[in-house]
Design a protein around this motif. Structure first.
Motif, PDB file in Angstrom:
ATOM      1  N   SER A  40       0.843  -1.198   0.000  1.00 42.86           N
ATOM      2  CA  SER A  40       0.000   0.000   0.000  1.00 42.86           C
ATOM      3  C   SER A  40       0.875   1.244   0.000  1.00 42.86           C
ATOM      4  O   SER A  40       1.972   1.235   0.554  1.00 42.86           O
ATOM      5  N   TRP A  41       0.374   2.307  -0.616  1.00 43.44           N
ATOM      6  CA  TRP A  41       1.104   3.566  -0.671  1.00 43.44           C
ATOM      7  C   TRP A  41       0.120   4.705  -0.863  1.00 43.44           C
ATOM      8  O   TRP A  41      -1.002   4.504  -1.310  1.00 43.44           O
ATOM      9  N   GLN A  42       0.580   5.911  -0.504  1.00 44.71           N
ATOM     10  CA  GLN A  42      -0.207   7.119  -0.760  1.00 44.71           C
ATOM     11  C   GLN A  42       0.158   7.621  -2.148  1.00 44.71           C
ATOM     12  O   GLN A  42       1.313   7.514  -2.578  1.00 44.71           O
ATOM     13  N   HIS A  43      -0.827   8.178  -2.837  1.00 44.33           N
ATOM     14  CA  HIS A  43      -0.583   8.684  -4.181  1.00 44.33           C
ATOM     15  C   HIS A  43       0.372   9.875  -4.156  1.00 44.33           C
ATOM     16  O   HIS A  43       0.417  10.624  -3.175  1.00 44.33           O
ATOM     17  N   ALA A  44       1.116  10.028  -5.251  1.00 42.55           N
ATOM     18  CA  ALA A  44       2.043  11.152  -5.391  1.00 42.55           C
ATOM     19  C   ALA A  44       1.271  12.464  -5.390  1.00 42.55           C
ATOM     20  O   ALA A  44       0.062  12.498  -5.686  1.00 42.55           O
ATOM     21  N   ASP A  45       1.970  13.553  -5.082  1.00 42.33           N
ATOM     22  CA  ASP A  45       1.326  14.867  -4.971  1.00 42.33           C
ATOM     23  C   ASP A  45       0.631  15.303  -6.257  1.00 42.33           C
ATOM     24  O   ASP A  45      -0.367  16.014  -6.212  1.00 42.33           O
ATOM     25  N   ASP A  46       1.151  14.901  -7.411  1.00 42.92           N
ATOM     26  CA  ASP A  46       0.561  15.330  -8.678  1.00 42.92           C
ATOM     27  C   ASP A  46      -0.515  14.369  -9.195  1.00 42.92           C
ATOM     28  O   ASP A  46      -0.971  14.479 -10.324  1.00 42.92           O
ATOM     29  N   GLU A  47      -0.933  13.427  -8.367  1.00 46.23           N
ATOM     30  CA  GLU A  47      -1.995  12.488  -8.709  1.00 46.23           C
ATOM     31  C   GLU A  47      -3.227  12.809  -7.872  1.00 46.23           C
ATOM     32  O   GLU A  47      -3.134  13.531  -6.880  1.00 46.23           O
ATOM     33  N   PRO A  48      -4.383  12.266  -8.247  1.00 40.50           N
ATOM     34  CA  PRO A  48      -5.565  12.480  -7.389  1.00 40.50           C
ATOM     35  C   PRO A  48      -5.284  11.978  -5.973  1.00 40.50           C
ATOM     36  O   PRO A  48      -4.584  10.984  -5.786  1.00 40.50           O
ATOM     37  N   PRO A  49      -5.785  12.680  -4.962  1.00 37.39           N
ATOM     38  CA  PRO A  49      -5.522  12.278  -3.579  1.00 37.39           C
ATOM     39  C   PRO A  49      -6.031  10.861  -3.307  1.00 37.39           C
ATOM     40  O   PRO A  49      -6.971  10.390  -3.927  1.00 37.39           O
ATOM     41  N   GLY A  50      -5.362  10.208  -2.383  1.00 33.73           N
ATOM     42  CA  GLY A  50      -5.804   8.881  -1.970  1.00 33.73           C
ATOM     43  C   GLY A  50      -4.652   7.929  -1.766  1.00 33.73           C
ATOM     44  O   GLY A  50      -3.496   8.333  -1.663  1.00 33.73           O
TER      45      GLY A  50
END
Length: 100
Positions: A40-50
């Motif tokens: 699992s990972w958090q999306h990159a800043d330039d991607e939709p949040p989530g």
């Protein structure tokens, strides 16, 4: 920024090169043992949040692509932390490197 391609999906998973290098070591070890797990990972800043989670299985193709041609020096403690989480119920939760 590195990328990981999983299965037949043409959509890349963008992960910082340093984190991807550490993740690759743990993933390769688990898959060599024919063990499945989640990442699992958090999306990159330039991607939709989530956040996203993958079920990683030895029979599914996986490719790591690094932006930097030189591999980083690996942090053994971070690899051990990722490996420990890979063996837990929640799977690998890719986050920031603990330098302490």
């Amino acid at each position: 920024m590195g990328t990981m391609y999983y299965g037949g999906s043409a959509m890349p998973i963008r992960i910082a090169d340093r984190a991807l290098a550490h993740l690759k070591v743990v993933v390769a070890t688990k898959l060599r043992r024919s063990e499945s797990f989640t990442v699992s990972w958090q999306h990159a800043d330039d991607e939709p949040p989530g956040r996203s989670t993958l079920w990683v299985h030895p029979s599914i193709a996986l490719r790591f692509v690094f932006e930097d041609p030189q591999p980083p020096q690996l942090n053994r403690a971070w690899i051990e932390e990722l490996a420990k989480s890979a063996n837990a119920t929640g799977g690998i939760a890719l986050g920031a490197e603990d330098l302490g």
